[in-house]
Design a protein around this motif. Sequence first.
Motif, PDB file in Angstrom:
ATOM      1  N   THR A   1       0.867  -1.171   0.000  1.00  0.00           N
ATOM      2  CA  THR A   1       0.000   0.000   0.000  1.00  0.00           C
ATOM      3  C   THR A   1       0.907   1.225   0.000  1.00  0.00           C
ATOM      4  O   THR A   1       1.718   1.393   0.905  1.00  0.00           O
ATOM      5  N   VAL A   2       0.789   2.046  -1.034  1.00  0.00           N
ATOM      6  CA  VAL A   2       1.631   3.228  -1.202  1.00  0.00           C
ATOM      7  C   VAL A   2       0.751   4.464  -1.053  1.00  0.00           C
ATOM      8  O   VAL A   2      -0.322   4.555  -1.654  1.00  0.00           O
ATOM      9  N   THR A   3       1.223   5.403  -0.256  1.00  0.00           N
ATOM     10  CA  THR A   3       0.525   6.681  -0.109  1.00  0.00           C
ATOM     11  C   THR A   3       1.472   7.792  -0.514  1.00  0.00           C
ATOM     12  O   THR A   3       2.600   7.857  -0.029  1.00  0.00           O
ATOM     13  N   THR A   4       1.006   8.642  -1.415  1.00  0.00           N
ATOM     14  CA  THR A   4       1.775   9.815  -1.837  1.00  0.00           C
ATOM     15  C   THR A   4       1.126  11.050  -1.238  1.00  0.00           C
ATOM     16  O   THR A   4       0.059  10.981  -0.632  1.00  0.00           O
ATOM     17  N   ILE A   5       1.748  12.186  -1.446  1.00  0.00           N
ATOM     18  CA  ILE A   5       1.193  13.440  -0.937  1.00  0.00           C
ATOM     19  C   ILE A   5      -0.220  13.664  -1.473  1.00  0.00           C
ATOM     20  O   ILE A   5      -1.075  14.198  -0.771  1.00  0.00           O
ATOM     21  N   GLU A   6      -0.489  13.204  -2.691  1.00  0.00           N
ATOM     22  CA  GLU A   6      -1.829  13.367  -3.271  1.00  0.00           C
ATOM     23  C   GLU A   6      -2.884  12.554  -2.520  1.00  0.00           C
ATOM     24  O   GLU A   6      -4.068  12.863  -2.603  1.00  0.00           O
ATOM     25  N   GLY A   7      -2.454  11.528  -1.797  1.00  0.00           N
ATOM     26  CA  GLY A   7      -3.390  10.661  -1.098  1.00  0.00           C
ATOM     27  C   GLY A   7      -3.686  11.059   0.331  1.00  0.00           C
ATOM     28  O   GLY A   7      -4.436  10.370   1.024  1.00  0.00           O
ATOM     29  N   LEU A   8      -3.116  12.171   0.800  1.00  0.00           N
ATOM     30  CA  LEU A   8      -3.321  12.557   2.195  1.00  0.00           C
ATOM     31  C   LEU A   8      -4.621  13.295   2.455  1.00  0.00           C
ATOM     32  O   LEU A   8      -5.283  13.049   3.457  1.00  0.00           O
ATOM     33  N   ALA A   9      -4.969  14.217   1.607  1.00  0.00           N
ATOM     34  CA  ALA A   9      -6.176  15.016   1.830  1.00  0.00           C
ATOM     35  C   ALA A   9      -7.416  14.138   1.695  1.00  0.00           C
ATOM     36  O   ALA A   9      -7.422  13.153   0.953  1.00  0.00           O
ATOM     37  N   ALA A  10      -8.459  14.503   2.414  1.00  0.00           N
ATOM     38  CA  ALA A  10      -9.732  13.773   2.331  1.00  0.00           C
ATOM     39  C   ALA A  10     -10.367  14.004   0.962  1.00  0.00           C
ATOM     40  O   ALA A  10     -10.027  14.968   0.260  1.00  0.00           O
ATOM     41  N   SER A  11     -11.289  13.158   0.611  1.00  0.00           N
ATOM     42  CA  SER A  11     -11.938  13.270  -0.708  1.00  0.00           C
ATOM     43  C   SER A  11     -12.699  14.582  -0.868  1.00  0.00           C
ATOM     44  O   SER A  11     -12.908  15.051  -1.975  1.00  0.00           O
ATOM     45  N   ASP A  12     -13.083  15.195   0.256  1.00  0.00           N
ATOM     46  CA  ASP A  12     -13.775  16.489   0.184  1.00  0.00           C
ATOM     47  C   ASP A  12     -12.801  17.668   0.117  1.00  0.00           C
ATOM     48  O   ASP A  12     -13.208  18.827   0.130  1.00  0.00           O
ATOM     49  N   GLY A  13     -11.497  17.367   0.058  1.00  0.00           N
ATOM     50  CA  GLY A  13     -10.487  18.413  -0.052  1.00  0.00           C
ATOM     51  C   GLY A  13      -9.904  18.870   1.276  1.00  0.00           C
ATOM     52  O   GLY A  13      -8.959  19.658   1.289  1.00  0.00           O
ATOM     53  N   LYS A  14     -10.447  18.391   2.392  1.00  0.00           N
ATOM     54  CA  LYS A  14      -9.910  18.770   3.709  1.00  0.00           C
ATOM     55  C   LYS A  14      -8.497  18.213   3.845  1.00  0.00           C
ATOM     56  O   LYS A  14      -8.261  17.027   3.647  1.00  0.00           O
ATOM     57  N   LEU A  15      -7.563  19.092   4.176  1.00  0.00           N
ATOM     58  CA  LEU A  15      -6.163  18.702   4.293  1.00  0.00           C
ATOM     59  C   LEU A  15      -5.925  17.798   5.489  1.00  0.00           C
ATOM     60  O   LEU A  15      -6.620  17.891   6.512  1.00  0.00           O
ATOM     61  N   HIS A  16      -4.916  16.948   5.369  1.00  0.00           N
ATOM     62  CA  HIS A  16      -4.428  16.154   6.498  1.00  0.00           C
ATOM     63  C   HIS A  16      -3.929  17.155   7.544  1.00  0.00           C
ATOM     64  O   HIS A  16      -3.428  18.235   7.198  1.00  0.00           O
ATOM     65  N   PRO A  17      -4.023  16.842   8.839  1.00  0.00           N
ATOM     66  CA  PRO A  17      -3.563  17.786   9.866  1.00  0.00           C
ATOM     67  C   PRO A  17      -2.124  18.271   9.672  1.00  0.00           C
ATOM     68  O   PRO A  17      -1.816  19.433   9.960  1.00  0.00           O
TER      69      PRO A  17
END
Length: 157
Positions: free
Chosen positions: A72-88
């Motif tokens: 499972t790979v997560t990039t910076i593009e995968g951090l924000a929620a689907s509604d656009g809310k940024l990761h803390p």
Amino acid sequence: MSNSVTMTVNGQSVTRDIEPRTLLVQLLRDILGMTGTHVGCDTSQCGACVVHVDGRSVKSCTMLAAQAQGATVTTIEGLAASDGKLHPMQEAFREHHALQCGFCTPGMIMSAIDLVQRHPNPDEDTVRHELEGNICRCTGYHNIVKAVMAGAQAMRG
């Protein structure tokens, strides 16, 4: 000669035929079009290419894509929620002006999240030590450290 590689990238299953020597950063940027993962040095010195592989930070310029088979790979593009809310942590970097040119920012944020997962309440020395593998040429690190501390607090709730 090509090999098939399958992994989950930002929640989506991905299968691609790649050359055996393809680096993970090349798969992400050149084949999948996820250009938020930056290439700064190609030698594992700068940290601009950091992504998470199975929840741990990895410099993707030093990992073969085939090594991520089944991961499972997560990039910076995968951090924000689907509604656009940024990761803390993303929000903390924005709020504390922890970027200037922004080139190092994706790798810094990905490294910072891994740091906080391992050290939920880091002190300044821990943050500075843990980010030694990420180079910023603009900010002098002061606001980056402040952002990581604030991001850690926000991630704790």
